[in-house]
Design a protein around this motif. Structure first.
Motif, short mmCIF file in Angstrom:
data_model
loop_
_atom_site.label_atom_id
_atom_site.label_comp_id
_atom_site.label_asym_id
_atom_site.label_seq_id
_atom_site.Cartn_x
_atom_site.Cartn_y
_atom_site.Cartn_z
N ALA A 71 16.46 11.07 10.18
CA ALA A 71 15.25 10.86 9.38
C ALA A 71 15.38 11.53 8.02
O ALA A 71 14.97 10.98 7.00
CB ALA A 71 14.03 11.38 10.12
N ALA A 72 15.98 12.72 8.00
CA ALA A 72 16.16 13.44 6.74
C ALA A 72 17.13 12.69 5.83
O ALA A 72 16.91 12.58 4.62
CB ALA A 72 16.67 14.85 7.02
N TYR A 73 18.20 12.15 6.41
CA TYR A 73 19.16 11.38 5.62
C TYR A 73 18.50 10.16 5.01
O TYR A 73 18.67 9.87 3.82
CB TYR A 73 20.34 10.96 6.49
N VAL A 74 17.73 9.43 5.80
CA VAL A 74 17.05 8.24 5.31
C VAL A 74 16.06 8.61 4.21
O VAL A 74 15.96 7.94 3.18
CB VAL A 74 16.34 7.49 6.47
N GLN A 75 15.37 9.72 4.41
CA GLN A 75 14.40 10.17 3.40
C GLN A 75 15.12 10.56 2.11
O GLN A 75 14.65 10.23 1.02
CB GLN A 75 13.60 11.35 3.94
N TYR A 76 16.24 11.22 2.22
CA TYR A 76 17.01 11.62 1.03
C TYR A 76 17.46 10.37 0.27
O TYR A 76 17.34 10.31 -0.95
CB TYR A 76 18.22 12.46 1.43
N GLN A 77 17.97 9.40 1.00
CA GLN A 77 18.42 8.17 0.36
C GLN A 77 17.26 7.45 -0.34
O GLN A 77 17.43 6.90 -1.41
CB GLN A 77 19.09 7.25 1.37
N ALA A 78 16.10 7.45 0.27
CA ALA A 78 14.94 6.79 -0.33
C ALA A 78 14.51 7.47 -1.61
O ALA A 78 14.17 6.80 -2.59
CB ALA A 78 13.79 6.75 0.67
N VAL A 79 14.53 8.79 -1.61
CA VAL A 79 14.12 9.52 -2.80
C VAL A 79 15.17 9.38 -3.90
O VAL A 79 14.85 9.28 -5.08
CB VAL A 79 13.87 11.01 -2.47
N ALA A 80 16.44 9.36 -3.51
CA ALA A 80 17.52 9.27 -4.48
C ALA A 80 17.79 7.84 -4.95
O ALA A 80 18.57 7.64 -5.88
CB ALA A 80 18.79 9.87 -3.88
#
Length: 123
Positions: A71-80
C-alpha cells in the motif's frame, strides 16, 4: 510553459545576433531559464520528500503489517506520478541542452535517494 517560453526566446535571440541589444536580452533569458530550472529542481525534490515522509509515517503507524508495504509503494507511486510527466519533458529537452541534462540527472538522483530511504527503512 515558462521553460518553453524561455527556450523559444533563447533560440530566437541566438538566431538574430545582428541587433544591438541581443546579447543583453539573451543573458536575461538564460538567467530566467536557469532560475526556472532551479525552481523545477526544488519542486521535484519537495514532492518526492513529501511522498517519502508520508509513506514512512504510514509504515510506522501500520507496525509492520504485511500489506502495508504494498500500500505504501502504491501510495508513493501515486504521489510521485506528476513528477513523471515533468521528467519526460525534461528528458526531451536534455537532448538539446546540457543544462537540461544536468537538471534531469539531479531530479533522478533525488528520486533514487528517496527510494533508497524507503527501501532501507523497509529492510
Amino acid at each position: 510553459p515558462l521553460l518553453t517560453r524561455a527556450d523559444e526566446a533563447i533560440a530566437a535571440l541566438t538566431g538574430s545576433s545582428h541587433f544591438s541589444d541581443t546579447s543583453s536580452y539573451l543573458n536575461r533569458f538564460k538567467s530566467l531559464q536557469a532560475r526556472a530550472q532551479q525552481l523545477v529542481r526544488q519542486h521535484v525534490q519537495s514532492i518526492l520528500l513529501a511522498a517519502t515522509e508520508k509513506v514512512q509515517q504510514q509504515l510506522k503507524e501500520s507496525h509492520g503489517a504485511s500489506d502495508s508495504s504494498l500500500a505504501a509503494y502504491v501510495q508513493y507511486q501515486a504521489v510521485a506520478e506528476p513528477v513523471h510527466a515533468l521528467m519526460v519533458d525534461i528528458a526531451e529537452r536534455s537532448r538539446a541542452s546540457a543544462d537540461y541534462s544536468t537538471l534531469l540527472e539531479d531530479c533522478q538522483q533525488a528520486y533514487f535517494a528517496q527510494r533508497q530511504l524507503l527501501l532501507h527503512d523497509g529492510i
